[in-house]
Design a protein around this motif. Structure first.
Motif, PDB file in Angstrom:
ATOM      1  N   TYR A 282       1.047  -1.383  -0.288  1.00 15.08           N
ATOM      2  CA  TYR A 282       0.073   0.294  -0.219  1.00 15.08           C
ATOM      3  C   TYR A 282       1.279   1.230   0.528  1.00 15.08           C
ATOM      4  O   TYR A 282       0.737   1.728  -0.606  1.00 15.08           O
ATOM      5  CB  TYR A 282      -1.031  -0.329   1.532  1.00 15.08           C
ATOM      6  CG  TYR A 282      -2.014  -1.528   0.769  1.00 15.08           C
ATOM      7  CD1 TYR A 282      -2.470  -1.995   0.238  1.00 15.08           C
ATOM      8  CD2 TYR A 282      -3.253  -1.224   2.475  1.00 15.08           C
ATOM      9  CE1 TYR A 282      -3.637  -2.535   0.682  1.00 15.08           C
ATOM     10  CE2 TYR A 282      -3.448  -2.604   2.483  1.00 15.08           C
ATOM     11  CZ  TYR A 282      -4.245  -3.022   0.986  1.00 15.08           C
ATOM     12  OH  TYR A 282      -4.668  -3.814   1.389  1.00 15.08           O
ATOM     13  N   GLU A 286       0.694   4.158  -2.643  1.00 13.82           N
ATOM     14  CA  GLU A 286       0.863   4.967  -2.922  1.00 13.82           C
ATOM     15  C   GLU A 286       1.705   6.090  -2.954  1.00 13.82           C
ATOM     16  O   GLU A 286       1.127   7.672  -3.525  1.00 13.82           O
ATOM     17  CB  GLU A 286       1.114   5.667  -1.273  1.00 13.82           C
ATOM     18  CG  GLU A 286       0.494   7.028  -0.837  1.00 13.82           C
ATOM     19  CD  GLU A 286      -0.597   7.290   1.097  1.00 13.82           C
ATOM     20  OE1 GLU A 286      -0.490   8.086   0.688  1.00 13.82           O
ATOM     21  OE2 GLU A 286       0.037   6.401   1.232  1.00 13.82           O
ATOM     22  N   LYS A 322      -8.268  12.722 -12.423  1.00 10.41           N
ATOM     23  CA  LYS A 322      -8.344  11.609 -12.550  1.00 10.41           C
ATOM     24  C   LYS A 322      -7.414  10.942 -11.902  1.00 10.41           C
ATOM     25  O   LYS A 322      -7.600  10.178 -11.113  1.00 10.41           O
ATOM     26  CB  LYS A 322      -8.564  10.919 -13.977  1.00 10.41           C
ATOM     27  CG  LYS A 322      -8.595   9.167 -13.673  1.00 10.41           C
ATOM     28  CD  LYS A 322      -8.965   9.012 -15.223  1.00 10.41           C
ATOM     29  CE  LYS A 322      -8.880   7.810 -15.653  1.00 10.41           C
ATOM     30  NZ  LYS A 322      -8.075   7.320 -16.678  1.00 10.41           N
ATOM     31  N   TYR A 324      -5.852  12.699  -9.434  1.00  9.07           N
ATOM     32  CA  TYR A 324      -6.118  13.090  -7.311  1.00  9.07           C
ATOM     33  C   TYR A 324      -7.066  12.085  -7.294  1.00  9.07           C
ATOM     34  O   TYR A 324      -7.301  11.510  -6.216  1.00  9.07           O
ATOM     35  CB  TYR A 324      -6.473  14.849  -7.688  1.00  9.07           C
ATOM     36  CG  TYR A 324      -6.778  14.777  -6.019  1.00  9.07           C
ATOM     37  CD1 TYR A 324      -5.397  14.569  -5.195  1.00  9.07           C
ATOM     38  CD2 TYR A 324      -7.677  15.031  -5.915  1.00  9.07           C
ATOM     39  CE1 TYR A 324      -5.727  15.006  -4.304  1.00  9.07           C
ATOM     40  CE2 TYR A 324      -8.025  15.857  -4.015  1.00  9.07           C
ATOM     41  CZ  TYR A 324      -6.821  15.438  -3.451  1.00  9.07           C
ATOM     42  OH  TYR A 324      -6.708  15.977  -2.275  1.00  9.07           O
ATOM     43  N   PHE A 325      -8.243  11.059  -8.033  1.00  7.42           N
ATOM     44  CA  PHE A 325      -9.002  10.640  -7.353  1.00  7.42           C
ATOM     45  C   PHE A 325      -8.681   9.694  -7.706  1.00  7.42           C
ATOM     46  O   PHE A 325      -8.612   8.660  -6.031  1.00  7.42           O
ATOM     47  CB  PHE A 325     -10.527  10.554  -8.428  1.00  7.42           C
ATOM     48  CG  PHE A 325     -11.137   9.726  -8.269  1.00  7.42           C
ATOM     49  CD1 PHE A 325     -12.479   9.698  -7.505  1.00  7.42           C
ATOM     50  CD2 PHE A 325     -11.322   8.551  -8.890  1.00  7.42           C
ATOM     51  CE1 PHE A 325     -13.454   9.167  -7.265  1.00  7.42           C
ATOM     52  CE2 PHE A 325     -12.072   7.281  -8.812  1.00  7.42           C
ATOM     53  CZ  PHE A 325     -13.175   7.471  -7.647  1.00  7.42           C
ATOM     54  N   THR A 326      -7.936   8.797  -8.159  1.00  7.13           N
ATOM     55  CA  THR A 326      -6.862   7.515  -8.206  1.00  7.13           C
ATOM     56  C   THR A 326      -6.333   7.929  -6.652  1.00  7.13           C
ATOM     57  O   THR A 326      -5.838   6.796  -5.851  1.00  7.13           O
ATOM     58  CB  THR A 326      -5.735   7.361  -9.462  1.00  7.13           C
ATOM     59  OG1 THR A 326      -7.178   6.935  -9.890  1.00  7.13           O
ATOM     60  CG2 THR A 326      -5.525   5.379  -8.821  1.00  7.13           C
ATOM     61  N   ILE A 328      -6.828   9.609  -3.561  1.00  4.12           N
ATOM     62  CA  ILE A 328      -7.248   9.385  -2.817  1.00  4.12           C
ATOM     63  C   ILE A 328      -8.230   8.527  -2.635  1.00  4.12           C
ATOM     64  O   ILE A 328      -8.496   7.940  -1.203  1.00  4.12           O
ATOM     65  CB  ILE A 328      -8.460  10.867  -2.567  1.00  4.12           C
ATOM     66  CG1 ILE A 328      -8.023  12.590  -3.006  1.00  4.12           C
ATOM     67  CG2 ILE A 328      -8.981  10.971  -1.648  1.00  4.12           C
ATOM     68  CD1 ILE A 328      -6.866  12.176  -1.610  1.00  4.12           C
ATOM     69  N   LYS A 329      -8.769   7.694  -3.936  1.00  6.97           N
ATOM     70  CA  LYS A 329      -9.280   6.121  -3.327  1.00  6.97           C
ATOM     71  C   LYS A 329      -8.453   4.965  -2.590  1.00  6.97           C
ATOM     72  O   LYS A 329      -9.328   4.832  -1.873  1.00  6.97           O
ATOM     73  CB  LYS A 329      -9.465   5.778  -5.012  1.00  6.97           C
ATOM     74  CG  LYS A 329     -10.811   4.561  -5.494  1.00  6.97           C
ATOM     75  CD  LYS A 329     -10.869   4.333  -6.317  1.00  6.97           C
ATOM     76  CE  LYS A 329     -12.013   2.970  -6.422  1.00  6.97           C
ATOM     77  NZ  LYS A 329     -12.470   2.296  -7.831  1.00  6.97           N
ATOM     78  N   HIS A 330      -7.243   5.563  -3.473  1.00  7.56           N
ATOM     79  CA  HIS A 330      -6.279   4.122  -2.560  1.00  7.56           C
ATOM     80  C   HIS A 330      -6.023   4.584  -1.316  1.00  7.56           C
ATOM     81  O   HIS A 330      -5.908   4.167  -0.654  1.00  7.56           O
ATOM     82  CB  HIS A 330      -4.998   4.701  -3.640  1.00  7.56           C
ATOM     83  CG  HIS A 330      -3.968   3.471  -2.953  1.00  7.56           C
ATOM     84  ND1 HIS A 330      -3.652   2.344  -2.872  1.00  7.56           N
ATOM     85  CD2 HIS A 330      -2.768   3.962  -2.360  1.00  7.56           C
ATOM     86  CE1 HIS A 330      -3.241   1.832  -2.443  1.00  7.56           C
ATOM     87  NE2 HIS A 330      -2.204   2.254  -2.134  1.00  7.56           N
ATOM     88  N   ASN A 332      -7.756   6.049   0.847  1.00  6.25           N
ATOM     89  CA  ASN A 332      -8.939   5.733   1.697  1.00  6.25           C
ATOM     90  C   ASN A 332      -9.279   4.422   1.466  1.00  6.25           C
ATOM     91  O   ASN A 332      -9.733   4.051   2.879  1.00  6.25           O
ATOM     92  CB  ASN A 332     -10.439   6.442   0.596  1.00  6.25           C
ATOM     93  CG  ASN A 332     -10.563   7.979   1.320  1.00  6.25           C
ATOM     94  OD1 ASN A 332      -9.902   8.482   2.013  1.00  6.25           O
ATOM     95  ND2 ASN A 332     -11.031   9.376   0.005  1.00  6.25           N
ATOM     96  N   ARG A 333      -8.787   4.034   1.081  1.00  5.38           N
ATOM     97  CA  ARG A 333      -8.619   2.027   1.137  1.00  5.38           C
ATOM     98  C   ARG A 333      -7.680   1.890   2.402  1.00  5.38           C
ATOM     99  O   ARG A 333      -7.925   1.005   3.044  1.00  5.38           O
ATOM    100  CB  ARG A 333      -8.304   1.285  -0.023  1.00  5.38           C
ATOM    101  CG  ARG A 333      -8.052  -0.292   0.065  1.00  5.38           C
ATOM    102  CD  ARG A 333      -7.378  -0.479  -1.541  1.00  5.38           C
ATOM    103  NE  ARG A 333      -7.636  -2.104  -1.495  1.00  5.38           N
ATOM    104  CZ  ARG A 333      -6.268  -2.292  -2.325  1.00  5.38           C
ATOM    105  NH1 ARG A 333      -6.017  -1.627  -3.449  1.00  5.38           N
ATOM    106  NH2 ARG A 333      -6.672  -3.436  -1.870  1.00  5.38           N
ATOM    107  N   ARG A 336      -8.986   2.509   5.459  1.00  4.49           N
ATOM    108  CA  ARG A 336     -10.195   1.463   6.064  1.00  4.49           C
ATOM    109  C   ARG A 336      -9.767   0.275   6.336  1.00  4.49           C
ATOM    110  O   ARG A 336     -10.243   0.026   7.695  1.00  4.49           O
ATOM    111  CB  ARG A 336     -11.070   1.396   5.033  1.00  4.49           C
ATOM    112  CG  ARG A 336     -12.268   2.530   5.049  1.00  4.49           C
ATOM    113  CD  ARG A 336     -13.191   1.602   3.750  1.00  4.49           C
ATOM    114  NE  ARG A 336     -12.794   1.397   2.309  1.00  4.49           N
ATOM    115  CZ  ARG A 336     -12.942   2.081   1.716  1.00  4.49           C
ATOM    116  NH1 ARG A 336     -12.640   3.320   1.611  1.00  4.49           N
ATOM    117  NH2 ARG A 336     -12.239   1.776   0.286  1.00  4.49           N
TER     118      ARG A 336
END
Length: 708
Positions: A282, A286, A322, A324-326, A328-330, A332-333, A336
């Motif tokens: 991870y 990142e 796109k 930045y969304f990738t 931030i999605k990572h 957030n994963r 969690r």
């Protein structure tokens, strides 16, 4: 009742059996304990031996796979072979290589820091052990009502606080110093490789594996150094604490209870490890996504003018969003996964292991421990319980930090993989191995044969190409076999359409691109000077713009003064730039301060300062007047510089003796240049072209006249 008594097993025989077994165990307790410890030690040695054997085999296979030189074949093979980021043999192999860089020897500063750090770690553990015993005596004196002893204990508590706090501060200081030392060693090592043999160019132009070397050098090296320095403290301290505290506990509660508890803790730790997400992967992902997002922004800055002219801000915004969304999605994963993993860790470490500790501390209260003094009072049992409880809490905390350190090791594995990938790619580039996405034409047998070969590069006073293929980094074969020779004084003009191989020829001469065949003879790199259409202006003083890449020390060594530089600027008619505030020592962002024409004149002055044997001029007079162009070429020829010019300006023909003309289809002509004759032929050709373009109009007019 008789029937019921027959069904139930007799209670007394069971007690007798347990009593006899306990007596037998106590009689042979020392031998059984030694046997168990020796068995555990032998199992540990066997496990280490197997790991070392498997590591050697994996390393040998990796070396055999990396022996083949050349450019990668068609397709994205690099992503398919991307290494997994895990705490495995490969991680320890890479970490050991980096450790040899950051700790170069037994007499290094870093090893002295580690030794000093270790001394303070031992001192801190011994002080903690003493504080645990002092805490037990304080509570015992409080329970017994001994006020004088209690106050004396408080005085000793405050006295011990002085070396304890100093030790904690020194541990933090040593950790920061280690991190800085690691970073300096690793950065110096990478800079030596990155800025030698054109590696900084090859890593971006000839290879596709590293997209953002700047982030790896500036960010990932720092994170790796911090993580490595922190990991030593987080590993050494818990291991030391567990060893000392468990040894002391075994004297108080018995080694049997401690052994059983250790088995239960190890079992639960293995379950936690199996359920731990791959945080190392991870972290590496990142960092990669951070680098790609940063690369998108830097790319937008590099091509800001083109994007603005096309009004492509909306398309670029979609691309940035796109990326930045990738990212931030990572992230957030990861958050969690950390939430679920943290819940599991807190429950097991704080509560389950805490309950086991209470059971362990209660053993001396409910059972007779061999070697324990009989007839203990309430105060003695309280003192023993508090001391054992304090040591157990410290040992549990140490084991908990050791478990948390596995997550830190996983994160270190991610940083290690990032930094090691940079070192591996640089090693491959220095050995002539590249991985690049190639064009589809590489799949042809003829082109593949060209890419599989390697040519010969020799040092010479002249420039000579013999059957040398001109190949771009993506595998496009521009010219299959190029042969020509240039002696000093044979000024060469190179012409041809775009993409025919003119700039590729210069990159081979400069040693930027590999030679895939034939023989290249050329002078040393410092005897060939290159001036592009858009010259490079470095950060520094005005003097450095003229002497680049020389500094003031190299300039003085050549016996060149500021007055000599002023004369050079006078030749190209820009001596007035010295009148700026600061003079020669003025520092500006020169690319923004000077116009395109002034930048090209600075590049000409730089050529006159170095006076090389050969000069490669790539459209370097496109922004200056014909008079300055004439001064530049005539001055260069007077200085004995052999010129190799790429230009379509007819005004430059008269300064050259030979011409190399590419047709754009893989063919070329190398011959002498009669510039007067060629100029007449070109004028005649232009006139005929003009007449031919008028033919359709004449035919149409003739048709109109015939029909009327």
């Amino acid at each position: 009742m008789a029937a019921q008594s027959k069904l139930l097993p007799p209670e007394r025989p069971i007690r007798q059996i347990l009593s006899s077994l306990t007596t037998l165990y106590l009689r042979h307790r020392k031998g059984i304990s030694r046997t168990v410890y020796l068995a555990l030690f032998a199992a540990l040695l066997k496990r280490v031996h197997n790991a070392i054997s498997e590591q050697k085999a994996a390393t040998q296979r990796q070396v055999e796979l990396r022996r083949r030189p050349g450019t990668s074949s068609l397709g994205d093979t690099g992503d398919q072979r991307r290494n997994k980021v895990e705490v495995d043999r490969e991680f320890f192999t890479k970490l050991f290589r980096l450790l040899k860089i950051v700790i170069p020897g037994w007499r290094s500063k870093e090893l002295r820091l580690i030794v000093s750090h270790s001394v303070f770690l031992v001192l801190r553990t011994l002080l903690s052990l003493y504080v645990a015993e002092l805490d037990g005596r304080l509570v015992s004196n409080l329970v017994r009502g001994r006020g004088k002893d209690f106050l004396l204990g408080l005085v000793w508590w405050m006295v011990v606080a002085v070396p304890a706090t100093f030790t904690n501060s020194m541990l933090s200081y040593h950790q920061c110093k280690l991190s800085l030392s690691y970073r300096k060693r690793l950065t110096d090592y990478i800079h030596d490789k990155y800025l030698s043999n054109m590696t900084f160019y090859a890593i971006s132009a000839l290879d596709d594996r590293i997209k953002n070397p700047d982030q790896l050098i500036t960010v990932d090296v720092s994170r790796f150094s911090d993580s490595l320095a922190e990991l030593y403290s987080n590993l050494a301290k818990p291991v030391l604490d567990m060893s000392i505290y468990n040894y002391s506990l075994s004297k108080s509660v018995g080694g049997e209870g401690l052994f059983v508890m250790s088995l239960l803790v190890q079992l639960s730790a293995n379950v936690m490890r199996a359920l731990t997400p791959p945080f190392g992967k991870y972290v590496a992902d990142e960092a990669r996504l951070e680098g790609e997002f940063r690369f998108l922004h830097s790319r937008l800055l590099d091509y800001s003018e083109e994007v603005a002219l096309y009004h492509g801000h909306e398309a670029e915004k979609d691309t940035l969003d796109k990326g930045y969304f990738t990212l931030i999605k990572h992230v957030n994963r990861i958050l969690r996964r950390r939430l679920y993993h943290g819940f599991m860790e807190d429950f097991v470490i704080k509560y389950f292991w805490g309950a086991l500790g209470l059971v362990l501390c209660s053993i001396p209260v409910f059972f007779k421990i061999p070697g324990q003094v009989a007839g203990q009072t309430m105060g003695d049992r309280t003192e023993s319980f508090i001391t054992n409880r304090r040591m157990l809490l410290s040992s549990s905390d140490a084991f908990g930090r050791l478990m948390f350190s596995y997550k830190e090791i996983s994160e270190l594995a991610g940083h290690t993989a990032r930094v090691s990938s940079l070192l591996e790619v640089m090693d491959d580039l220095l050995a002539g191995r590249f991985e690049k996405k190639l064009v589809s034409s590489v799949s042809t047998e003829e082109n593949a044969a060209v890419l599989s070969g390697r040519g010969i590069v020799e040092e010479s006073d002249s420039i000579e190409f013999t059957d040398v293929p001109i190949v771009s980094p993506n595998g496009d074969v521009l010219v299959r076999k190029l042969s020509f020779n240039i002696n000093p004084g044979d000024h060469l003009l190179i012409v041809g359409p775009n993409g025919c191989g003119k700039s590729s020829l210069f990159r081979i001469l400069g040693g930027l691109w590999p030679v895939y065949g034939g023989t290249v003879k050329k002078p040393r790199y410092d005897e060939i000077f290159y001036i592009p259409q858009r010259p490079y202006l470095s950060r520094g003083t005005l003097r450095q713009q003229v002497t680049y890449p020389d500094g003031i020390r190299e300039m003085r060594a050549k016996n060149v003064t500021d007055a000599d530089l002023y004369d050079i600027l006078s030749v190209v008619e820009i001596a007035s730039v010295v009148n700026r505030p600061g003079g020669w020592d003025a520092e500006e962002e020169w690319r923004d301060v000077l116009s395109g024409g002034l930048q090209q004149r600075i590049a000409m002055a730089r050529l006159f300062y170095h006076r090389p044997k050969f000069a490669i001029l790539d459209e370097c007079t496109s922004s200056v007047t014909l008079e300055i162009e004439r001064v530049m070429y005539e001055t260069a020829k007077k200085l004995g510089i052999t010129l190799m010019t790429v230009s379509h300006r007819r005004s430059l023909w008269k300064y050259h003796k030979k011409i190399l003309q590419f047709d754009g289809e893989g063919g070329y002509i190398f011959t002498g240049l009669d510039w007067e004759k060629r100029l007449k032929l070109e004028d005649e050709k232009d006139e005929l072209d003009l007449q031919l373009r008028a033919v359709p109009d004449l035919q149409r007019r003739l048709t109109e006249l015939s029909t009327s």
